[in-house]
Design a protein around this motif. Structure first.
Motif, PDB file in Angstrom:
ATOM      1  N   VAL A   1     102.510  35.939 101.519  1.00 45.85           N
ATOM      2  CA  VAL A   1     103.066  36.240 102.848  1.00 45.85           C
ATOM      3  C   VAL A   1     104.535  35.847 102.882  1.00 45.85           C
ATOM      4  O   VAL A   1     104.903  34.689 102.622  1.00 45.85           O
ATOM      5  CB  VAL A   1     102.293  35.487 103.949  1.00 45.85           C
ATOM      6  CG1 VAL A   1     102.960  35.699 105.316  1.00 45.85           C
ATOM      7  CG2 VAL A   1     100.836  35.964 103.989  1.00 45.85           C
ATOM      8  N   ASN A   2     105.373  36.849 103.181  1.00 48.47           N
ATOM      9  CA  ASN A   2     106.812  36.608 103.309  1.00 48.47           C
ATOM     10  C   ASN A   2     107.094  36.157 104.739  1.00 48.47           C
ATOM     11  O   ASN A   2     106.801  36.883 105.691  1.00 48.47           O
ATOM     12  CB  ASN A   2     107.581  37.905 102.989  1.00 48.47           C
ATOM     13  CG  ASN A   2     109.090  37.724 103.047  1.00 48.47           C
ATOM     14  OD1 ASN A   2     109.600  37.171 104.007  1.00 48.47           O
ATOM     15  ND2 ASN A   2     109.787  38.194 102.024  1.00 48.47           N
ATOM     16  N   ILE A   3     107.665  34.967 104.902  1.00 47.66           N
ATOM     17  CA  ILE A   3     107.866  34.398 106.246  1.00 47.66           C
ATOM     18  C   ILE A   3     109.330  34.488 106.706  1.00 47.66           C
ATOM     19  O   ILE A   3     109.737  33.772 107.638  1.00 47.66           O
ATOM     20  CB  ILE A   3     107.349  32.948 106.319  1.00 47.66           C
ATOM     21  CG1 ILE A   3     108.020  32.050 105.288  1.00 47.66           C
ATOM     22  CG2 ILE A   3     105.829  32.919 106.202  1.00 47.66           C
ATOM     23  CD1 ILE A   3     107.650  30.567 105.433  1.00 47.66           C
ATOM     24  N   ASN A   4     110.089  35.389 106.116  1.00 43.41           N
ATOM     25  CA  ASN A   4     111.471  35.577 106.579  1.00 43.41           C
ATOM     26  C   ASN A   4     111.556  35.770 108.091  1.00 43.41           C
ATOM     27  O   ASN A   4     112.412  35.172 108.756  1.00 43.41           O
ATOM     28  CB  ASN A   4     112.091  36.814 105.930  1.00 43.41           C
ATOM     29  CG  ASN A   4     112.353  36.681 104.458  1.00 43.41           C
ATOM     30  OD1 ASN A   4     112.270  35.592 103.878  1.00 43.41           O
ATOM     31  ND2 ASN A   4     112.651  37.802 103.829  1.00 43.41           N
TER      32      ASN A   4
ATOM     33  N   ALA B   1     105.832  43.838 108.296  1.00 48.50           N
ATOM     34  CA  ALA B   1     104.697  44.451 109.018  1.00 48.50           C
ATOM     35  C   ALA B   1     103.637  43.404 109.370  1.00 48.50           C
ATOM     36  O   ALA B   1     103.056  43.440 110.466  1.00 48.50           O
ATOM     37  CB  ALA B   1     104.076  45.550 108.171  1.00 48.50           C
ATOM     38  N   LEU B   2     103.391  42.482 108.472  1.00 47.84           N
ATOM     39  CA  LEU B   2     102.363  41.457 108.717  1.00 47.84           C
ATOM     40  C   LEU B   2     102.742  40.587 109.899  1.00 47.84           C
ATOM     41  O   LEU B   2     101.904  40.325 110.797  1.00 47.84           O
ATOM     42  CB  LEU B   2     102.166  40.621 107.458  1.00 47.84           C
ATOM     43  CG  LEU B   2     101.007  39.630 107.423  1.00 47.84           C
ATOM     44  CD1 LEU B   2     100.497  39.444 105.984  1.00 47.84           C
ATOM     45  CD2 LEU B   2     101.344  38.286 108.036  1.00 47.84           C
ATOM     46  N   ILE B   3     103.985  40.158 109.970  1.00 47.82           N
ATOM     47  CA  ILE B   3     104.401  39.308 111.102  1.00 47.82           C
ATOM     48  C   ILE B   3     104.386  40.112 112.393  1.00 47.82           C
ATOM     49  O   ILE B   3     103.970  39.622 113.453  1.00 47.82           O
ATOM     50  CB  ILE B   3     105.780  38.680 110.827  1.00 47.82           C
ATOM     51  CG1 ILE B   3     105.729  37.801 109.561  1.00 47.82           C
ATOM     52  CG2 ILE B   3     106.289  37.893 112.040  1.00 47.82           C
ATOM     53  CD1 ILE B   3     104.726  36.666 109.610  1.00 47.82           C
ATOM     54  N   CYS B   4     104.783  41.387 112.324  1.00 52.78           N
ATOM     55  CA  CYS B   4     104.689  42.237 113.523  1.00 52.78           C
ATOM     56  C   CYS B   4     103.242  42.401 113.968  1.00 52.78           C
ATOM     57  O   CYS B   4     102.926  42.295 115.160  1.00 52.78           O
ATOM     58  CB  CYS B   4     105.297  43.610 113.248  1.00 52.78           C
ATOM     59  SG  CYS B   4     107.081  43.588 113.017  1.00 52.78           S
TER      60      CYS B   4
END
Ligand code: DXP
Ligand SMILES: NCC(=O)COP(=O)(O)O
Length: 237
Positions: A6-9, A215-218
């Protein structure tokens, strides 16, 4: 099985919007791991628009899954990676002003540079992945650069997925096959989401890791972070 990093930028983007520490990037990373993430990815850009170098140092103390640091290999980035010693560094050719990563390496042109960087990061025990467009002409030079893996740049796949997914994935299948035969591991990332992820990993089961952030954070805004991570993991089974 393909692992989810998971990219948490974008968590840092939200945090920076108010200048305090909410959301807490370190807490989110730890929670992502509790929720099932098999890796944490960050991309400390030169302007620190989201992930800061200080975040990378703090995250390195708490990440217990695979820590993947992405970035252009300038001296500051290389020194940060050698200090932190993450499981993996993913080298991208982004210029400082890039709004996001929008292409992979021209490995034919930059093979010697990538080989120099890979050798230096290997002395720190860091696995090296290089961002690559799905082009078989680039694979031999990627292998000769000493990188351990390629990361297939999947924005073009995502862009064309809905119109013709068979056509969209064709170059990725052939590039992955050649890369595997050259002894390279296969990662993939950029613009992957709940619509296009399952088909990618079904068609290219050799993918070791996908790194997914935007997309995952959205999606987490609607479904919650724990539920969202579980939804993405189900796309990988
Ligand atoms: C290399 C890659 O595809 C992602 O890490 C991308 O660089 C995300 O960067 P932003 O979150 O700054 O768009
Ligand atoms: N390497 C790709 C990545 O870390 C996240 O890209 P995106 O899902 O934010 O487009």
């Amino acid at each position: 099985m393909t692992r989810l990093s998971v990219n948490i930028n974008k968590v840092a983007t939200l945090r920076n919007a108010r200048g305090a520490n909410n959301p807490d990037v370190v807490k989110v990373a730890k929670d992502c791991e509790v929720f099932g993430a098999q890796g944490i990815t960050v991309h400390p850009r030169p302007d620190e628009r989201h992930i800061r170098h200080s975040d990378v140092l703090e995250l390195s103390k708490v990440v217990t899954t695979e820590f993947n640091i992405e970035g252009y290999p300038d001296r500051r980035f290389i020194d940060l990676v050698k200090t932190v010693k993450p499981a993996q560094a993913t080298l991208v050719p982004d210029p400082p002003e890039a709004i996001t990563s929008n292409t992979g390496w021209d490995t034919l042109k930059h093979q010697a540079f990538l080989a120099e960087v890979s050798a230096e990061l290997h002395t720190a025990g860091v696995r090296v992945s290089i961002f690559l467009n799905p082009d078989v002409k680039l694979v031999d030079a990627a292998a000769k650069s000493g990188a351990d893996r390629i990361e297939l740049y999947t924005e073009p796949y995502a862009t064309h997925y809905h119109s013709n997914r068979e056509k969209a994935i064709a170059s990725y299948i052939e590039t992955a096959k050649l890369a595997k035969s050259a002894g390279l591991g296969i990662n993939a990332g950029h613009d992957l989401d709940l619509h296009n992820l399952a088909y990618l990993v079904q068609q290219i089961p050799a993918i070791d890791e996908v790194s997914i952030g935007h997309a995952l954070i959205c999606d987490a805004l609607y479904y919650g972070l724990e539920n969202t991570i579980q939804m993405y993991l189900r796309q990988l089974t």
